[in-house]
Motif scaffolding. Sequence first.
Motif, mmCIF file in Angstrom:
data_model
loop_
_atom_site.group_PDB
_atom_site.id
_atom_site.type_symbol
_atom_site.label_atom_id
_atom_site.label_comp_id
_atom_site.label_asym_id
_atom_site.label_seq_id
_atom_site.Cartn_x
_atom_site.Cartn_y
_atom_site.Cartn_z
ATOM 1 N N ILE A 10 1.539 0.291 -1.037
ATOM 2 C CA ILE A 10 0.438 1.045 -1.552
ATOM 3 C C ILE A 10 -0.700 0.238 -2.173
ATOM 4 N N ALA A 11 -0.062 -0.860 -2.845
ATOM 5 C CA ALA A 11 -0.916 -1.820 -3.575
ATOM 6 C C ALA A 11 -1.610 -2.781 -2.643
ATOM 7 N N ARG A 12 -0.928 -2.773 -1.413
ATOM 8 C CA ARG A 12 -1.741 -3.918 -0.298
ATOM 9 C C ARG A 12 -2.643 -2.856 0.323
ATOM 10 N N LEU A 13 -2.462 -1.659 0.606
ATOM 11 C CA LEU A 13 -3.335 -0.756 0.998
ATOM 12 C C LEU A 13 -4.782 -0.766 0.138
ATOM 13 N N ILE A 14 -4.565 -0.560 -1.268
ATOM 14 C CA ILE A 14 -5.567 -0.280 -2.246
ATOM 15 C C ILE A 14 -6.386 -1.742 -2.178
ATOM 16 N N SER A 15 -5.713 -2.778 -2.192
ATOM 17 C CA SER A 15 -6.267 -4.078 -1.824
ATOM 18 C C SER A 15 -7.204 -4.192 -0.636
ATOM 19 N N TRP A 16 -6.696 -3.735 0.401
ATOM 20 C CA TRP A 16 -7.331 -3.908 1.536
ATOM 21 C C TRP A 16 -8.557 -2.979 1.300
#
Length: 290
Positions: A10-16
Motif C-alpha cells: 500500500i505504501a508503494r502504491l501511495i508513493s506511485w
Amino acid sequence: MGKYQRRDKIARLISWGHWFTFANIILCLFIGLLYIEAAPKPSSAIGNLYMLVSWIGHFAFLPFVFFIILIFPFCLVVPYSKILRGFAALITSFGLIALIADALFFRQYGYHLNTYSLAQMTRDAEAVFTGASFVIISAILLGFLLIVGIQLLLANLAWKRLDDLQNRKIGAPVTAVFVLCFFVSHSVHVWADAVLYDPITQQDDMFPLSYPTTAKTLMAKHGVIDVESYQARQQMLMATDQIKLKYPQQPLLCSKTDTQQSTTLVLFDRASSDIQQVLETLAARHRLEK
C-alpha cells in the motif's frame, strides 16, 4: 498476503500515486498556460506576480485533490497495481479532457463550462461543422483515446521507475514550492480583496474551479479593515461601472439653408490674357459684393 507485506505494498502504491499525480500536475500547468494567454494581462507587477504564483498553486492543487478523492482510497481498498494503474489512467483522462475543453471554451468565449455553455458550444459546433456530427464525435473519441494512452504510459513509467524516482529526493522540495505558491496566492488575494486591488481581483474567474480566499469578516473582527469604508469603496466602484455616458446632449444635425444660389459656368477652349483679366476682375467684384 501478510500484514506487513500488505502495508508495504500500500505504501508503494501511495508513493506511485504521488509521482503519477506529479506528472499530471506538469500536464495541467501546460494546459493552464492557455488561460493565461487568453485572459487580460494585469496592469501592475504585483498582478503579474500573483498570476504566476496562482497559476502554479492552482494547477498543482487540482490534480492533488483529484488524487486524494479518487485514487488514494483505491490504494487502500484495491492494492493491486495493474488494476489501480488502469483505473487511475482512465479517471485522469476524463479530468484532462474536461480541462482541455474548458480551456478551449474559455479562449473562445471568456468564461468556463457550465450547463448553458455546453449548449452554446454544441450549437456553435453544429453551425461550423454542418452535417459533420460524426466527424466531431470521432475527433473527440480519438483525442480521448490518445490521452488515455498517454496516461497509461505515465502510470507504467512511474511504477517501473518508482525506486529511481524515490532516490532522486526531489519530491519534498517540489511539493514545498507547490504548497507555498498555493498559500501565498490565497493570502495575497485576501489583501487584494480587502483593499479592492483590481489587478488581482480581476483574475478571480480566470482559472476553472477557482475560489480565492476572502476574509473580510475575520479581518474586520481584528480591526484590520473597516467594514463601512470597504462597502463604501466597493459601492463606488460598482456605481462607476454602471455610469452611462449621454453624449451628445443635443442631436448633431446640419441645418438646411433656404436660400438657393445659382452657379454659372463659362467654358473656353482657349482664354487670352484679356479674357483672363476680365474674369479675375469679375471674380474680385463678386467677392466684394458678398
